[in-house]
Design an enzyme around this catalytic site. Sequence first.
Site, PDB file in Angstrom:
ATOM      1  N   GLU A 293       0.464  -1.323   0.234  1.00 30.29           N
ATOM      2  CA  GLU A 293      -0.127   0.200   0.114  1.00 30.29           C
ATOM      3  C   GLU A 293       1.002   1.189   0.078  1.00 30.29           C
ATOM      4  O   GLU A 293      -0.146   2.297  -0.513  1.00 30.29           O
ATOM      5  CB  GLU A 293      -0.986  -0.213   1.187  1.00 30.29           C
ATOM      6  CG  GLU A 293      -0.537   0.270   2.491  1.00 30.29           C
ATOM      7  CD  GLU A 293       0.031  -0.916   3.178  1.00 30.29           C
ATOM      8  OE1 GLU A 293       0.058  -2.541   2.232  1.00 30.29           O
ATOM      9  OE2 GLU A 293       0.668  -1.757   4.503  1.00 30.29           O
ATOM     10  N   ASP A 335      16.184  22.985 -32.982  1.00 29.06           N
ATOM     11  CA  ASP A 335      16.739  24.034 -33.644  1.00 29.06           C
ATOM     12  C   ASP A 335      18.220  24.493 -32.873  1.00 29.06           C
ATOM     13  O   ASP A 335      18.465  23.621 -32.511  1.00 29.06           O
ATOM     14  CB  ASP A 335      15.838  24.799 -33.770  1.00 29.06           C
ATOM     15  CG  ASP A 335      15.411  25.334 -32.388  1.00 29.06           C
ATOM     16  OD1 ASP A 335      15.843  25.630 -31.340  1.00 29.06           O
ATOM     17  OD2 ASP A 335      14.016  26.395 -32.438  1.00 29.06           O
ATOM     18  N   ASP A 626      10.373  26.776 -30.706  1.00 29.17           N
ATOM     19  CA  ASP A 626       9.696  28.727 -30.286  1.00 29.17           C
ATOM     20  C   ASP A 626       8.713  29.164 -30.844  1.00 29.17           C
ATOM     21  O   ASP A 626       8.210  30.921 -29.926  1.00 29.17           O
ATOM     22  CB  ASP A 626      11.006  29.885 -29.635  1.00 29.17           C
ATOM     23  CG  ASP A 626      11.720  30.020 -31.605  1.00 29.17           C
ATOM     24  OD1 ASP A 626      10.921  29.481 -32.032  1.00 29.17           O
ATOM     25  OD2 ASP A 626      13.705  29.954 -31.279  1.00 29.17           O
TER      26      ASP A 626
HETATM   27  N1  LIG Z   1      13.940  39.210 -39.336  1.00 32.28           N
HETATM   28  C1  LIG Z   1      14.196  38.773 -40.693  1.00 32.28           C
HETATM   29  N2  LIG Z   1      13.954  38.624 -41.068  1.00 32.28           N
HETATM   30  C2  LIG Z   1      14.339  38.172 -43.009  1.00 32.28           C
HETATM   31  N3  LIG Z   1      14.327  36.692 -42.751  1.00 32.28           N
HETATM   32  C3  LIG Z   1      15.126  36.386 -41.626  1.00 32.28           C
HETATM   33  C4  LIG Z   1      15.122  37.129 -40.342  1.00 32.28           C
HETATM   34  N4  LIG Z   1      15.017  36.135 -39.264  1.00 32.28           N
HETATM   35  C5  LIG Z   1      15.234  34.512 -40.424  1.00 32.28           C
HETATM   36  N5  LIG Z   1      15.545  35.249 -41.328  1.00 32.28           N
HETATM   37  C6  LIG Z   1      15.826  34.490 -42.805  1.00 32.28           C
HETATM   38  O1  LIG Z   1      14.732  32.568 -41.739  1.00 32.28           O
HETATM   39  C7  LIG Z   1      15.899  32.232 -42.052  1.00 32.28           C
HETATM   40  C8  LIG Z   1      14.844  31.030 -41.261  1.00 32.28           C
HETATM   41  O2  LIG Z   1      14.693  31.990 -40.435  1.00 32.28           O
HETATM   42  P1  LIG Z   1      14.294  31.331 -38.896  1.00 32.28           P
HETATM   43  O3  LIG Z   1      13.882  32.543 -37.286  1.00 32.28           O
HETATM   44  O4  LIG Z   1      12.815  30.124 -39.118  1.00 32.28           O
HETATM   45  O5  LIG Z   1      15.436  29.513 -38.469  1.00 32.28           O
HETATM   46  P2  LIG Z   1      16.198  29.798 -37.128  1.00 32.28           P
HETATM   47  O6  LIG Z   1      16.643  30.526 -36.235  1.00 32.28           O
HETATM   48  O7  LIG Z   1      17.037  30.613 -38.350  1.00 32.28           O
HETATM   49  O8  LIG Z   1      16.638  28.372 -37.590  1.00 32.28           O
HETATM   50  P3  LIG Z   1      16.516  27.642 -35.799  1.00 32.28           P
HETATM   51  O9  LIG Z   1      14.902  27.073 -36.478  1.00 32.28           O
HETATM   52  O10 LIG Z   1      17.760  26.794 -35.526  1.00 32.28           O
HETATM   53  O11 LIG Z   1      15.930  28.606 -35.010  1.00 32.28           O
HETATM   54  C9  LIG Z   1      17.029  32.291 -41.451  1.00 32.28           C
HETATM   55  O12 LIG Z   1      18.030  31.559 -42.192  1.00 32.28           O
HETATM   56  C10 LIG Z   1      16.869  33.573 -42.432  1.00 32.28           C
HETATM   57  O13 LIG Z   1      17.527  33.335 -43.286  1.00 32.28           O
END
Ligand SMILES: Nc1ncnc2c1ncn2[C@@H]1O[C@H](COP(=O)(O)OP(=O)(O)OP(=O)(O)O)[C@@H](O)[C@H]1O
Length: 907
Positions: A293, A335, A626
């Site tokens: 128990e 990621d 995220d």
């Molecule tokens: N604020 C932004 N403005 C324009 N393009 C962006 C911006 N942030 C990221 N990117 C472009 O988009 C791509 C993907 O970004 P995303 O944030 O989706 O993934 P990450 O942060 O690179 O990767 P993870 O998925 O590993 O977090 C980047 O590699 C970049 O080329």
Amino acid sequence: MSQAEQPAQGREVDPTERLELLLRDLRSARSGLTSREAARRLVQYGPNELHRRGGHRWPGELVRQFTHPLALLLWAAAALAWVAGIIPVAVAIVVVIVINAAFAFVQELQAERAVEALAAYLPVQAKVLRDGRPAVVPAAELVPGDVLVIDEGDRISADARLVEGGVEIDLSMLTGEAMPVFRSAELLDTGVSLLRARDLVFSGTMCTEGRARAVVFATGMRTELGRIAALSERVQREESPLERQVRKVAWLIAAIAVVTGAAFVPLATFGAHLPVPEAAVFAVGLLVGNVPEGLLPVITLALALGVRDLARRGAVVKRLSAVETLGATGVICTDKTGTLTENRMRVTVIWTAAGTYEPEDGPAAGDARDPALGGLLSVMVACNNAQRDLAGTLTGDPTEMAMLAAADRLGAPGRTGGRLRLFHFDPVLKRMSTVDERDGGTWVDTKGAPETVLPLCTAIMEGGEVRPLTAARRHDVEQVVDAHARRGLRVLALAARRLDPARPAPQERADAERELTLLGLVAMHDPPRAEVAEAVAYCHAAGIRIIVVTGDHALTAAAIAQQVGIAGEHPVVVTGERLDAMSEHDLDALLREHRQLIFARSSPEAKLRIADALRAEGHVVAMTGDGVNDAPALRRADIGVAMGRSGTDVAKEAATMVLTDDNFATIVAAIRSGRQVYDNIRKFICYIFAHTTPEIVPFLVFALAGGAVPLPLTVLQLLAFDVGTETLPALALGREPAEPGLMRRPPRERSESVIRTSMLLRAWLFLGVICAVLSMSGFFYVLLKAGWHPGDPTGPGSPLHHAYRQATTMTFLGMITCQIGTAFAARTERASLRSVGVTSNPLLLWGIAFELALAAVLIYTPPFQALLGTAALTMDMLAFVAPFPLIVWGADEIRRWLLRRREAQPL
Ligand SMILES: Nc1ncnc2c1ncn2[C@@H]1O[C@H](COP(=O)(O)OP(=O)(O)OP(=O)(O)O)[C@@H](O)[C@H]1O
């Protein structure tokens, strides 16, 4: 003010009335409240918190401890003893029930406290306008009249009326509807229910898209969520699979105990010629002794303490069961940005057709004669949502903060004109655009992943001239991108188009993002986190696979994966495009064939597919994320991991575990803790099961000897042993330090049961049999020394009676001392005790000290002697049992040594 008056306060306004009237009624404005006014209202309205009904549940909880099925079984046993007329036994069983219930109650209370304390690790924040400026405040401090700033991914923490902008809202928390709904300041609804009004948003819901401002009209228990919370009882804690499994086993054992008890009656009546009522009492004793128990509350507490430890290390889990799932994790899909890397971007290289610049070198390096650079800097500043506050600190997306900082360094002027339109960053398209008034004209400014921006460009800025972007030129640019990406840099392409002032600004994304002129590339460095390489090595040793799923460029992702040790020389990199073209079957084959995999340029949907495919293969998957779009994958994975700092509220809500430090190494630490908790649960189950055999054997000996051997243990002694020895050492075993080699063995199978046959064999047939033999030897030692022969009378009044009482006491003490040996043996499953340290678990030492003190009281104090039938033991008898712990422990050390030797031998 009385509680009863409170609800009127928040609703003295009508949230659906005209906005200007509502603002007036709330004594607020579009610019929000002042800090001082907010503080005053906080005192008036109280904190923005929910109080669930049923806070004082403990009387009910206590009653439950007395009425759960195993306790009912014990009650039945007590009733049986009562009917049989053996009142002391009936009373003793009730004492057993009370002690167990008290222990279980305290443990569950502690477990609940540990879980409730988690809220403090994840404070909910809200963005508001205070003193006319955006500020982040604890959500509990929101007051009616506050103006909320709502962004994509935010959790809304109060009921509010939209003042400007439009947002998609996930109302499922309130309405159960899965599809997000659109809410806008422009839509005025009156005469509909509040939840349907299209200009209102509610506490507990999530913003999945868009931006808006909204004035709060209700907080705390006056919100719609508060009303639901007031109606519903506290959420029931769901039982974890482990607890369910153990509950089943506990029932199985209880059933065995009932059968053994029932079988004892005919054995004792026919074999030992015992009167039936007396035999029934022994049967009841056997039953009570063997019903486990105490097992479940100890497990619940072990899981809860595991949850508390995890939170202290930066991993806040939301369910107790997550601890055990973590222990079985076989694949981590992670990621890159912010998890493997620090998320502290720094622009290292800027490329235009006319040259390469390094912002670190300062403005001198910025060549004023390169018009492409001028345009590029303008786009870096204009197509950017990062902000600099009054103190000069940058806030916003790290990629954009890096760009703003670099543009500053290169001497770019700040934002000049206004922004006409924003096409926000889309993780699927991987780019963002704005329509801006700048440099004397109206421009479309675009930045994003080169693969998505280059196809939109028809021209390139070269030496002050706009030239067509020929295939050869395009190829050259791609070469530059690859060269930087190969070094682990994140590369973005920047482009722009001057708009015809006579025509209205484009309203559609597709209309804006076309016929662009490429201005150049920006490459940025995001260093890998220092702790990651070690954590990766840990994972590899522990047979845990790491799959990188990132939105970044294939070469960048591969370079970072190599730097932290996830991938070797030639990792298999699959781009989003290739993945999209793959059938489920191909994906399964890919995941099966390659251990080192990187999914680059992947979309959030890709994460979902990967999680599904891995789970279908039977892997236990942890998945990080995220963004808003990551929520489905986080829900689908066994352990959805959200980032506490950089993650959106939507992701945190969907996740099972939130990392307060966003660090990959914390996931690994959590898996380690999960394995440790699971191991420890196994240890105390083994310990608790080990005392079954020595409890049954004395009764078997008695019954099978057909009356030639007197009963070696009285029923009351058995009950005293059961209560006195079980819980404390078991609790202590739940706090064992990790066994060496914990992270050098492969993850446990999903289907593997916590109670394995090998463990039962060890508990019942190895440790149990040794304990039974030793305690019986103590019994016979005393009897034989007193001149006893089989069949001699030992009852009250006979010359051997005192010796008999001492002999049963020897069985009793022998069992206790053997349990001490078992406790030490159970501390490790494979390793030698020396490798974890004999005294490394002080709690156990305290538990044992308590056990021995209790035994001394039961054996040497006259009231207990009278009750239990014990008698004081002499020195030679004590000397006889003294080595028992060492014998049991030593025998198990040898068994474990043989086990290790066999495992070490090549097959
Ligand atoms: N604020 C932004 N403005 C324009 N393009 C962006 C911006 N942030 C990221 N990117 C472009 O988009 C791509 C993907 O970004 P995303 O944030 O989706 O993934 P990450 O942060 O690179 O990767 P993870 O998925 O590993 O977090 C980047 O590699 C970049 O080329």
